[in-house]
Design a protein around this motif. Structure first.
Motif, mmCIF file in Angstrom:
data_model
loop_
_atom_site.group_PDB
_atom_site.id
_atom_site.type_symbol
_atom_site.label_atom_id
_atom_site.label_comp_id
_atom_site.label_asym_id
_atom_site.label_seq_id
_atom_site.Cartn_x
_atom_site.Cartn_y
_atom_site.Cartn_z
ATOM 1 N N PHE A 75 -7.787 -6.791 -20.630
ATOM 2 C CA PHE A 75 -7.261 -5.814 -20.814
ATOM 3 C C PHE A 75 -5.973 -4.960 -22.252
ATOM 4 C CE2 PHE A 75 -9.704 -4.066 -16.592
ATOM 5 C CZ PHE A 75 -10.200 -3.219 -17.610
ATOM 6 N N GLU A 76 -6.666 -4.036 -23.120
ATOM 7 C CA GLU A 76 -5.507 -4.171 -24.437
ATOM 8 C C GLU A 76 -4.494 -2.836 -23.715
ATOM 9 O OE1 GLU A 76 -6.875 -1.231 -27.016
ATOM 10 O OE2 GLU A 76 -8.909 -2.343 -27.556
ATOM 11 N N SER A 140 -14.711 0.362 -18.525
ATOM 12 C CA SER A 140 -14.151 1.214 -19.132
ATOM 13 C C SER A 140 -13.142 0.833 -19.432
ATOM 14 C CB SER A 140 -15.041 2.639 -19.330
ATOM 15 O OG SER A 140 -14.412 3.640 -19.747
ATOM 16 N N THR A 141 -12.660 1.635 -20.986
ATOM 17 C CA THR A 141 -10.521 1.561 -20.561
ATOM 18 C C THR A 141 -10.741 2.774 -21.103
ATOM 19 O OG1 THR A 141 -11.434 0.956 -23.121
ATOM 20 C CG2 THR A 141 -10.803 -0.823 -21.803
ATOM 21 N N GLU A 390 -19.805 8.155 -21.050
ATOM 22 C CA GLU A 390 -18.537 8.442 -21.220
ATOM 23 C C GLU A 390 -18.752 7.576 -22.760
ATOM 24 O OE1 GLU A 390 -14.557 5.925 -20.628
ATOM 25 O OE2 GLU A 390 -15.912 6.494 -18.789
ATOM 26 N N ILE A 391 -19.186 7.040 -22.948
ATOM 27 C CA ILE A 391 -19.479 5.859 -24.558
ATOM 28 C C ILE A 391 -19.579 7.461 -24.985
ATOM 29 C CG2 ILE A 391 -19.806 4.377 -25.548
ATOM 30 C CD1 ILE A 391 -20.311 2.301 -23.186
ATOM 31 N N ASN A 430 -14.033 -3.266 -29.213
ATOM 32 C CA ASN A 430 -12.573 -2.721 -28.598
ATOM 33 C C ASN A 430 -12.263 -1.722 -28.030
ATOM 34 O OD1 ASN A 430 -11.858 -4.325 -32.131
ATOM 35 N ND2 ASN A 430 -11.420 -2.615 -32.712
ATOM 36 N N LYS A 431 -13.382 -0.905 -27.649
ATOM 37 C CA LYS A 431 -12.373 0.170 -26.849
ATOM 38 C C LYS A 431 -13.068 -0.274 -25.894
ATOM 39 C CE LYS A 431 -10.782 4.557 -26.330
ATOM 40 N NZ LYS A 431 -9.223 4.510 -25.912
#
Length: 458
Positions: A75-76, A140-141, A390-391, A430-431
């Protein structure tokens, strides 16, 4: 759950990614060392990877009856810091090269691959002790939402799976998924519970060393999500030596029927059982199993409920005609409920052993469960659940007019904006950590007023 009988104390428990071998005695000794350094009633964030140190920490934290949050190390850092802010953990257990940029921490323990940090700013919230484990709800992040489990939730599901698959101390498996993913964690839990052996692995099935590990360590089972088996089908399973393999499991979404048939044809000749399993993180996670090797005529189903799990169908007026409705699960393995921040850790058992899955389906006359769709726009890409709404909303907020659908293998994005395909693919990758090869951009000049739920791309 991870108590070790004397006769297994010297048995091989883990083979680390670098080849180091650890017995159950090693797990016990090192785990006790970690437990002694941590205060009771704490919240701990475990940044997971398929490393022996991580599993030592994970089992020690469960035994200490802490509230443990699992997050994958990929995860970022911005998202991990968001979780730290929302859940205010007392401790962070992370890879030794991990830098989350928080100046309010100090090192307590350093292992070969992991470090235990203590937060200087201590969370004094009195949490409900029933909360033992928190797992992410999706890939999802964006959302800090987690599923809350008690120790008994986990143990109940582990026992049901072990009995159904006849897992015992002679079994050896290999990791093919992230530990923080509920299906991957479930495989680790079941084999530790039965004092089996786990070969820790971070290679893909395209790596020659992955198959060498299977043969070198006499691996007799492994599991994977649909995409894993799609790749295995393309690689041609026939060319691999799998003399010690007894069974394979598949879960995490729908696997194409033709691929099931091809794999089953090869596996039956080799006398390898093939289990199709259905589950949800909220259910602990596995719910049903189908021994496809013995039930080829039920290839479209996900099998029958595991022991101590009851599945019913909730029908509305329209559903009663076609006898198809929402799948309801009742089990002691059903999670406690959700958490969106540390304040929710005061909560107890909200679900009371009952889960409304959001999946649509039916149970046939022989008791086999069939999953036919979803109530909401949720999809699974590479076994990871993603919320299409959400996206879509995130892209719209970033001035990308679009509509999104999915066939559980790929996201189809109808793009009505001037943004290039490359830019949209990059944002998604990226997201949301969805590889661009699982994203198809369809350029449209104008929005066609139709029911988008009916949109399907062949």
């Amino acid at each position: 759950m991870f108590d070790i009988k004397n006769k297994f104390i010297k048995k091989l428990a883990l083979v680390d990614t670098d080849g180091e071998k650890l017995t159950y005695d090693d797990l016990l000794v090192r785990g006790n060392y970690v437990k002694e350094k941590i205060k009771k009633n704490s919240v701990i964030l475990n940044i997971t990877s398929n490393k022996a140190d991580c599993i030592i920490g994970y089992t020690a934290f469960l035994k200490k009856n802490l509230c443990q949050i699992l997050l994958d190390h990929n995860f970022e850092i911005s998202y991990i810091n968001k979780i730290i802010k929302e859940y205010k953990p007392n401790y962070i257990f992370a890879p030794n090269n991990f830098n989350f940029g928080d100046k309010y921490v100090k090192k307590i323990i350093s292992f070969k691959n992991y470090v235990l940090f203590e937060k200087s700013k201590i969370n004094t919230l009195k949490i409900n002790k029933i909360n033992s484990l928190l797992l992410t709800t999706s890939g999802s992040t964006e959302s800090p939402k987690f599923v809350r489990f008690s120790y008994n939730n986990i143990k109940n599901n582990v026992q049901s799976i072990c009995e159904n698959l006849s897992i015992n101390a002679k079994h050896t498996t290999i990791t093919t998924m992230p530990m923080a993913y509920s299906y991957g964690l479930s495989i680790i839990n079941t084999h530790l519970f039965k004092n089996g052996t786990i070969i820790l692995n971070d290679l893909t099935i395209f790596d020659k060393d992955f198959w060498e590990k299977i043969n070198l360590h006499n691996v007799n089972s492994f599991g994977g999500v649909p995409l894993f088996y799609e790749y295995l089908d393309r690689l041609n399973l026939n060319k691999f030596t799998l003399n010690k393999i007894k069974y394979l499991t598949q879960a995490g979404g729908h696997l194409n029927k033709e691929i099931k048939k091809r794999l089953l044809f090869i596996l039956k000749k080799r006398k390898i059982k093939f289990y199709i399993m259905y589950g949800q993180t909220e259910a602990g996670p596995r719910i049903t199993t189908l021994n496809l090797s013995k039930n080829e005529n039920k290839i479209d189903s996900v099998g029958k409920a595991l022991k101590n799990i009851n599945i019913t169908i909730r029908l509305n007026k329209q559903d009663k005609i076609k006898k198809e409705g929402e799948l309801i699960v009742k089990s002691k393995g059903v999670s406690l409920g959700y958490a969106n921040s540390y304040k929710d850790l005061k909560k107890g058992d909200i679900n009371k052993g009952k889960l409304f899955t959001g999946d649509l389906g039916f149970i046939d006359n022989n008791g086999f469960v069939h999953v036919t769709g979803r109530k909401k726009r949720i999809s699974k890409i590479f076994g990871i659940r993603v919320d299409l709404d959400e996206i879509e909303n995130f892209l719209v907020k970033n001035k990308i007019k679009c509509r999104i659908n999915s066939d559980d293998k790929m996201l189809f994005i109808k793009n009505y904006s001037d943004f290039s395909e490359f830019k949209i693919e990059k944002i998604i990758q990226n997201k949301y950590k969805i590889n661009k090869k699982f994203v198809k951009i369809i350029k449209q000049d104008k929005i066609i007023k139709t029911n988008f739920k009916d949109f399907k791309l062949k």
